[in-house]
Design an enzyme around this catalytic site. Sequence first.
Site, PDB file in Angstrom:
ATOM      1  N   LYS A 113     -71.027 -19.114 -43.444  1.00  0.00           N
ATOM      2  CA  LYS A 113     -70.277 -18.757 -42.140  1.00  0.00           C
ATOM      3  C   LYS A 113     -69.791 -19.738 -41.080  1.00  0.00           C
ATOM      4  O   LYS A 113     -70.350 -20.768 -41.103  1.00  0.00           O
ATOM      5  CB  LYS A 113     -71.217 -17.581 -41.429  1.00  0.00           C
ATOM      6  CG  LYS A 113     -71.520 -16.497 -42.108  1.00  0.00           C
ATOM      7  CD  LYS A 113     -72.036 -15.285 -41.663  1.00  0.00           C
ATOM      8  CE  LYS A 113     -72.149 -14.041 -42.776  1.00  0.00           C
ATOM      9  NZ  LYS A 113     -73.119 -13.133 -42.447  1.00  0.00           N
TER      10      LYS A 113
ATOM     11  N   ARG B 232     -79.511 -14.327 -47.920  1.00  0.00           N
ATOM     12  CA  ARG B 232     -78.125 -13.837 -48.468  1.00  0.00           C
ATOM     13  C   ARG B 232     -77.345 -14.830 -48.575  1.00  0.00           C
ATOM     14  O   ARG B 232     -76.748 -15.449 -47.659  1.00  0.00           O
ATOM     15  CB  ARG B 232     -77.537 -12.641 -48.038  1.00  0.00           C
ATOM     16  CG  ARG B 232     -76.141 -12.157 -48.809  1.00  0.00           C
ATOM     17  CD  ARG B 232     -75.643 -11.040 -47.793  1.00  0.00           C
ATOM     18  NE  ARG B 232     -74.337 -10.489 -48.368  1.00  0.00           N
ATOM     19  CZ  ARG B 232     -72.974 -11.307 -48.362  1.00  0.00           C
ATOM     20  NH1 ARG B 232     -73.279 -12.199 -47.761  1.00  0.00           N
ATOM     21  NH2 ARG B 232     -72.160 -10.747 -49.095  1.00  0.00           N
TER      22      ARG B 232
HETATM   23  N1  PMM Z   1     -72.458 -11.174 -44.465  1.00  0.00           N
HETATM   24  C1  PMM Z   1     -71.246 -10.863 -45.388  1.00  0.00           C
HETATM   25  C2  PMM Z   1     -71.358  -9.755 -46.027  1.00  0.00           C
HETATM   26  N2  PMM Z   1     -72.256  -8.881 -46.366  1.00  0.00           N
HETATM   27  N3  PMM Z   1     -74.332  -8.263 -45.637  1.00  0.00           N
HETATM   28  C3  PMM Z   1     -75.549  -8.370 -44.986  1.00  0.00           C
HETATM   29  N4  PMM Z   1     -76.676  -7.572 -45.093  1.00  0.00           N
HETATM   30  N5  PMM Z   1     -75.684  -9.580 -44.157  1.00  0.00           N
HETATM   31  C4  PMM Z   1     -74.620 -10.424 -43.842  1.00  0.00           C
HETATM   32  O1  PMM Z   1     -74.836 -11.299 -43.091  1.00  0.00           O
HETATM   33  C5  PMM Z   1     -73.594 -10.419 -44.629  1.00  0.00           C
HETATM   34  C6  PMM Z   1     -73.349  -9.070 -45.457  1.00  0.00           C
HETATM   35  C7  PMM Z   1     -69.997 -11.621 -45.053  1.00  0.00           C
HETATM   36  O2  PMM Z   1     -70.294 -12.788 -45.851  1.00  0.00           O
HETATM   37  P1  PMM Z   1     -69.449 -13.203 -47.073  1.00  0.00           P
HETATM   38  O3  PMM Z   1     -67.693 -12.849 -46.803  1.00  0.00           O
HETATM   39  O4  PMM Z   1     -69.451 -14.517 -47.318  1.00  0.00           O
HETATM   40  O5  PMM Z   1     -70.068 -12.219 -48.204  1.00  0.00           O
END
Ligand code: PMM
Length: 287
Positions: free
Chosen positions: A235, A265
Amino acid sequence: MSPVAADRLRPEGLPDRLGGDETLVMGVLNVTPDSFSDGGEYADTPSAIAHGRALIAAGAAIVDVGGESTRPGAPRVDEDEELRRVLPVVEALSAEDVVVSVDTMRASVAAASVEAGALIVNDVSAGRADVDMGREAARLRTRAGTPPVFIAMHWRGHSDVMNELAVYEDVGPESAAELAERLDALREAGVEDRFLVADPGLGFSKTGEQNWRLLAEWDTIASHGLPILIGASRKRFVSSLGVDRDQATAAISGYSARQGAWAVRVHDVAPSLAAAKVGDMLRRSGR
Ligand code: PMM
């Protein structure tokens, strides 16, 4: 550091091999042309499935499959397209005994994915984006016969407006109170605590400074008394440190494990797995 808490909280309903004391690594699999950092790389079904296998080979315990980008400013994807992206991937990986989580804000996509083998529903809106989500999550049964684990994240609005909503007097207590309200709504809809996971929503309607403040105030993140998922990977607040973003992500994974997170994650599994092991050892070794 705060004193070491007794037990690492973890949700029920997942295979026993995920039941130890380790912080789990959830590998990110975005089947999208436009995500934060890996948009377009795994947009077709065969390369998405291959990447899911690679995440497992690198040590991920869970693969989080998403068909809708939550990158700031991203437009919404329609339901048919989301289903077309995620379902074949969820089905193929689940058939290989991979623990699959589906990253969706739609109850219909959650239902179809659980039917296809997903054991976890990861809703970044914690049921706010789709009024049917809570009831559906309570009604669904995985192939193991239990409700899916439900990850509820702190969220203030869709990607087109989320950056404008990063206004807080005090981000820790305020975001925790807002997530607590959502958790209560999910409980009212029938979702049981033993299947719930709380996520502070790093990068969602939060400035860089607010993300760091939130991470530093772990007590507010842990205030729900639920297992915790941390999603910091790649991020902006991490990437803007001016060092390798996956190594910086891994440092947050180590810290999160030390603090007792259930899972992190991440996009790049190996460095976060190593860091989480260090964090786990420190946690176990503390008094
Ligand atoms: N961040 C993204 C997408 N899904 N789900 C959870 N539970 N927590 C998060 O911080 C989260 C998520 C966005 O990140 P990406 O686009 O790199 O997948």
